[in-house]
Design a protein around this motif. Structure first.
Motif, PDB file in Angstrom:
ATOM      1  N   GLU A   1      -5.048  -0.403   6.705  1.00  0.00           N
ATOM      2  CA  GLU A   1      -6.272  -1.211   6.745  1.00  0.00           C
ATOM      3  C   GLU A   1      -7.507  -0.328   6.791  1.00  0.00           C
ATOM      4  OE1 GLU A   1      -9.623  -3.400   8.326  1.00  0.00           O
ATOM      5  OE2 GLU A   1      -8.519  -1.838   9.419  1.00  0.00           O
TER       6      GLU A   1
ATOM      7  N   ARG B   1     -10.507  -0.148   3.909  1.00  0.00           N
ATOM      8  CA  ARG B   1     -11.934  -0.322   4.167  1.00  0.00           C
ATOM      9  C   ARG B   1     -12.739   0.866   3.675  1.00  0.00           C
ATOM     10  NH1 ARG B   1     -13.289  -0.135   9.079  1.00  0.00           N
ATOM     11  NH2 ARG B   1     -11.333   0.053  10.200  1.00  0.00           N
TER      12      ARG B   1
ATOM     13  N   TYR C   1      -2.903   3.786   2.735  1.00  0.00           N
ATOM     14  CA  TYR C   1      -2.546   2.443   2.282  1.00  0.00           C
ATOM     15  C   TYR C   1      -1.351   2.502   1.338  1.00  0.00           C
ATOM     16  CZ  TYR C   1      -2.715  -1.787  -0.522  1.00  0.00           C
ATOM     17  OH  TYR C   1      -2.358  -2.935  -1.193  1.00  0.00           O
TER      18      TYR C   1
ATOM     19  N   TRP D   1      -0.918 -10.264   4.143  1.00  0.00           N
ATOM     20  CA  TRP D   1      -2.149  -9.444   4.065  1.00  0.00           C
ATOM     21  C   TRP D   1      -2.081  -8.495   2.881  1.00  0.00           C
ATOM     22  CZ3 TRP D   1      -3.048  -4.136   4.696  1.00  0.00           C
ATOM     23  CH2 TRP D   1      -4.343  -3.752   4.776  1.00  0.00           C
ATOM     24  N   TYR D   2      -0.889  -7.847   2.700  1.00  0.00           N
ATOM     25  CA  TYR D   2      -0.735  -6.950   1.555  1.00  0.00           C
ATOM     26  C   TYR D   2      -0.859  -7.721   0.241  1.00  0.00           C
ATOM     27  CZ  TYR D   2       0.837  -2.687   3.969  1.00  0.00           C
ATOM     28  OH  TYR D   2       0.892  -1.552   4.717  1.00  0.00           O
TER      29      TYR D   2
ATOM     30  N   ALA E   1      -5.007  -7.363   0.358  1.00  0.00           N
ATOM     31  CA  ALA E   1      -5.184  -5.937   0.096  1.00  0.00           C
ATOM     32  C   ALA E   1      -4.969  -5.605  -1.372  1.00  0.00           C
ATOM     33  CB  ALA E   1      -4.229  -5.139   0.978  1.00  0.00           C
TER      34      ALA E   1
ATOM     35  N   GLY F   1     -11.049 -10.328   5.210  1.00  0.00           N
ATOM     36  CA  GLY F   1     -10.000  -9.305   5.407  1.00  0.00           C
ATOM     37  C   GLY F   1      -9.874  -8.895   6.854  1.00  0.00           C
ATOM     38  N   ARG F   2     -11.058  -8.799   7.550  1.00  0.00           N
ATOM     39  CA  ARG F   2     -10.989  -8.412   8.952  1.00  0.00           C
ATOM     40  C   ARG F   2     -10.283  -9.486   9.771  1.00  0.00           C
ATOM     41  NH1 ARG F   2     -16.030  -7.820   9.687  1.00  0.00           N
ATOM     42  NH2 ARG F   2     -16.098  -5.596   9.174  1.00  0.00           N
TER      43      ARG F   2
ATOM     44  N   PHE G   1      -6.502  -9.405   9.107  1.00  0.00           N
ATOM     45  CA  PHE G   1      -5.810  -8.251   9.722  1.00  0.00           C
ATOM     46  C   PHE G   1      -5.754  -8.395  11.235  1.00  0.00           C
ATOM     47  CE2 PHE G   1      -5.193  -3.922  11.171  1.00  0.00           C
ATOM     48  CZ  PHE G   1      -4.120  -3.548  10.367  1.00  0.00           C
TER      49      PHE G   1
END
Length: 551
Positions: free
Chosen positions: A79, A83, A97, A137-138, A142, A165-166, A169
């Motif tokens: 993560e 970012r 990542y 999330w992936y 992401a 995204g925050r 995660f």
């Protein structure tokens, strides 16, 4: 033990309601065995549970928490790198990542490994939720964001995407932390169980030791009361009886087996009392028989003295008039032979022949009676030398018959040399006398060693002896031929038998392998140094050597 006493002992024990020693020991050791098995089983369970939970705490759950922390840190690194790539567009920020996305997240695998050693639904559910959120999330955030940045640059990233995204995660982070907390809670629970089992195992050890001590002391007390004390009572009674008080009774008490033993001892005491009474009676009878035996021995010694005196008279007084008869009948034959009629000459010849045969018979009887009674000291005798001397004594008869006497190597034995010489002389003389009329006599003497001693044989090729007379020829005065065919008194082989038996052997007639002639076999003991036997010194009478003769 007699059936009556055994029944009495059993009935006595049964009337008192006492168990046998076997029953008591069986019951006691059954209780002891059950208690020991229970305590040992409890100790084994406690130790096994302690070891099992220690392995879960120190190995399985510790490894699971470590792997979960590693996977969680890999997600955080992924993560953070994402970012950085979104802000700068620089490719190097994507290394963590990409490294994390290339390997499985692994939360479910970790939970599955934990479930093999400890089943916990909450841990499995937490692992599944954390892995699903991380994978979403992936896949949903992401990967599309990376493709967008690579296509349109970091300027294309909107603030709403960053906020989204925050938030997503944070959900992944919260789910991963919840999974880790589940693992740590499970580890704490197992650790509490480990503490409990450890305390129980620590407590079982002194309980086991105490149980063993108590059971050992109880066993000693039981054996003391059931075995040792009753046996001490029986032993004390037995010692009183052994000290000479045979009228002291042996107390019958204790368990069945000890009571039976006491009854056996009591039976032995009563039997011993009875036997001693019979022994005293038998001793009186033995003393009476001993007195009678002493009287008979004295009569036997007196009889032997009379026999020796008779032998002296026979060898001197009886032979003196016999010699005169023989001498004067021979003078009568010389002076008046042929001067009287034929019948007178025949009468004179009968008288001379009878006197000679009577003289020879007396000498043979004297020699036969003195074997083993009057003789010389036993020495080591070389049988080869003894045979040579016997052949020399019979040399005239051997030469006249044209006989040949041969022998193999002969041993050295312990014996009375004159008797052994006489033995060989009689056997050789018989072989020569009873030779076959169509061939000269061949006599061969040989020996072989056996377990019993030496076995010797004198084999000839003469007229032989019918097997049915093999025992009869050794009987004194037994003859197989008329005296006008073969002269002799019928004492020769009887004397041989007596000489052999005097030396501890035996004698018999055997058929030669060729089937021709006669083989006389006899045995003599081994000659061992230091085994020479001394006989009584000879008396004043001279031993006579009887003429060689077969029956």
């Amino acid at each position: 033990m007699s059936p009556a006493l055994a029944a009495a002992a059993t009935a006595s024990a049964g009337s008192r309601g006492e168990q046998t020693l076997r029953e008591r020991l069986r019951g006691w050791f059954s209780v002891v065995g059950v208690l020991l098995v229970l305590v040992v089983a409890l100790a084994a369970v406690a130790y096994s549970q302690q070891v099992q939970r220690q392995e879960i705490v120190t190995r399985d759950l510790f490894d699971a928490i470590t792997e979960t922390d590693t996977a969680y840190i890999a997600l955080i690194d992924a993560e953070t790198g994402l970012r950085g790539f979104a802000l700068t567009g620089e490719r190097r920020f994507l290394d963590p990542y990409e490294a994390a996305s290339e390997r499985p997240i692994g939360f479910v695998d970790i939970a599955r490994d934990v479930a093999r050693v400890r089943e916990d639904p909450g841990t499995t559910a937490a692992a599944q939720r954390a892995q699903d959120l991380a994978q979403a999330w992936y896949d949903d955030y992401a990967a599309p964001l990376v493709a967008q940045i690579e296509a349109r640059g970091p300027e294309s990233v909107k603030d709403a995407q960053v906020v989204q995204g925050r938030a997503r995660f944070d959900e992944v982070r919260a789910a991963a932390v919840a999974f880790v907390d589940e693992l740590r809670g499970l580890r704490a629970d197992v650790a509490d169980e480990l503490t409990t089992w450890t305390r129980l195992a620590t407590l079982v050890v002194p309980v086991l030791v105490g149980t063993i001590v108590v059971l050992g002391v109880g066993t000693w007390i039981a054996l003391r009361r059931w075995v040792i004390e009753p046996l001490e009572v029986v032993g004390a009674d037995a010692r009183v009886v052994a000290s000479g008080d045979l009228l002291h009774p042996v107390t019958v008490r204790g368990p069945g087996e000890v009571a039976t033993l006491a009854a056996d001892v009591e039976q032995m005491r009563t039997t011993l009392v009875d036997e001693m009474g019979r022994t005293r009676d038998a001793q009186r009878e033995v003393e009476l028989a001993h007195a009678q035996l002493a009287t008979q021995a004295e009569e036997l010694r007196r009889s032997n003295r009379d026999l020796e005196q008779f032998a002296y008279v026979a060898s001197h007084d009886l032979q003196e008039p016999l010699r005169k008869v023989a001498s004067f009948t021979q003078l009568l034959q010389k002076r008046y032979g042929g001067k009287l009629d034929e019948r007178a000459d025949q009468y004179i010849e009968f008288a001379v022949d009878g006197a000679k045969r009577m003289q020879r018979l007396i000498q043979d009887l004297l020699g036969f009676s003195r074997v083993g009674r009057v003789g010389k000291e036993l020495t080591e005798v070389d049988l080869t030398t003894a045979l040579d001397e016997a052949v020399e004594q019979q040399s005239e008869a051997i030469t006249d018959a044209g006989a040949v006497v041969t022998h193999d190597p002969l041993p050295v034995v312990v014996g009375e040399e004159p008797l052994l010489v006489q033995l060989f002389a009689n056997l050789v003389a018989n072989a020569v006398k009873f030779r076959h009329p169509d061939r000269p006599a061949r006599v061969h003497v040989y020996a072989r060693e056996t377990d019993e001693g030496w076995e010797l044989a004198c084999e000839d090729d003469g007229i032989g002896i019918d097997p049915q007379y093999a025992e009869r020829v050794f009987v004194i005065f037994q003859r197989l031929h008329a005296k006008d065919v073969y002269e002799g008194t019928g004492i020769g082989l009887a004397l041989c038998k007596k000489i052999v038996e005097f030396h501890g052997g035996r004698i018999w007639i055997d058929q030669p392998a060729s089937g021709i002639g006669t083989r006389v076999c006899w045995t003599l003991p081994h000659n061992r140094p230091g085994e020479l036997v001394e006989t009584a010194p000879p008396d004043s009478a001279q031993s006579a050597a009887p003429a060689a003769d077969e029956t």
